[in-house]
Structure formats: C-alpha cells, structure tokens
Motif scaffolding. Structure first.
Motif, PDB file in Angstrom:
ATOM      1  N   SER A 151       0.940   3.858  -3.029  1.00 11.55           N
ATOM      2  CA  SER A 151       0.251   5.323  -2.621  1.00 11.55           C
ATOM      3  C   SER A 151       1.108   6.440  -3.378  1.00 11.55           C
ATOM      4  CB  SER A 151       0.702   5.553  -1.004  1.00 11.55           C
ATOM      5  OG  SER A 151       1.300   5.745  -0.460  1.00 11.55           O
ATOM      6  N   ARG A 160       0.932  -1.216   0.155  1.00 12.18           N
ATOM      7  CA  ARG A 160       0.082  -0.027   0.028  1.00 12.18           C
ATOM      8  C   ARG A 160       1.327   1.235   0.059  1.00 12.18           C
ATOM      9  NH1 ARG A 160      -3.229  -3.444   2.959  1.00 12.18           N
ATOM     10  NH2 ARG A 160      -2.115  -2.638   5.246  1.00 12.18           N
ATOM     11  N   GLN A 161       1.621   0.784   0.862  1.00 13.53           N
ATOM     12  CA  GLN A 161       2.861   2.327   1.009  1.00 13.53           C
ATOM     13  C   GLN A 161       3.049   2.415  -0.333  1.00 13.53           C
ATOM     14  OE1 GLN A 161       5.616   2.998   3.882  1.00 13.53           O
ATOM     15  NE2 GLN A 161       4.230   1.551   5.280  1.00 13.53           N
TER      16      GLN A 161
END
Length: 79
Positions: free
Chosen positions: A42, A38-39
């Motif tokens: 993003s 997810r990091q």
C-alpha cells in the motif's frame, strides 16, 4: 496508524527492492504474512517484495520468548 482488533499481531520484517534495485527493510505490525505484505504494497506499490520474516518475541533481558519457555521446562513451546 495500524488498526487493532481481536487478532494477534506480530512484528514482521519485509525485505523489498525498488525499481533501481535498492533493497529496503521495513518492520511492520501485522496479523499475518499476507497482512504485512499488503501494508508494504500500500505504501510502495512498485516494490518487488523479496522476503517476509516473522520477528522473534524478545523479553526485557534479550531472550526470545521460546527460549524462556524451554529453559523453564515447558515442552509446549513452538520452535
């Protein structure tokens, strides 16, 4: 900045490719593989994630934490 909470964080290396096929490696602190993904997503939503690796924990002498436990005779170390 990474928000810290009561969950344990680990260092992960995320390998991904951009739209031109160039491969990159980012090291992130995350609570899980999903959090590491997810990091990176993003920051790089167009990237194709190829691999996520949990980095070993290293002591001041360059040994992995697991190898220190096994040297000391601790059979409960995860391998």
């Amino acid at each position: 900045m990474i928000a810290m909470n009561s969950q344990q964080t680990n260092a992960y290396t995320v390998e991904y490719q951009d739209l031109y096929g160039i491969t990159y490696y980012d090291e992130v602190l995350a609570s899980s593989i999903g959090d590491a993904e997810r990091q990176v997503r993003s920051k790089r939503p167009e990237a194709s994630i190829r691999a996520i690796t949990l980095n070993p924990k290293i002591d001041d002498e360059g040994r992995t934490v697991e190898s220190i436990s096994s040297i000391d005779g601790d059979s409960s170390a995860a391998h």
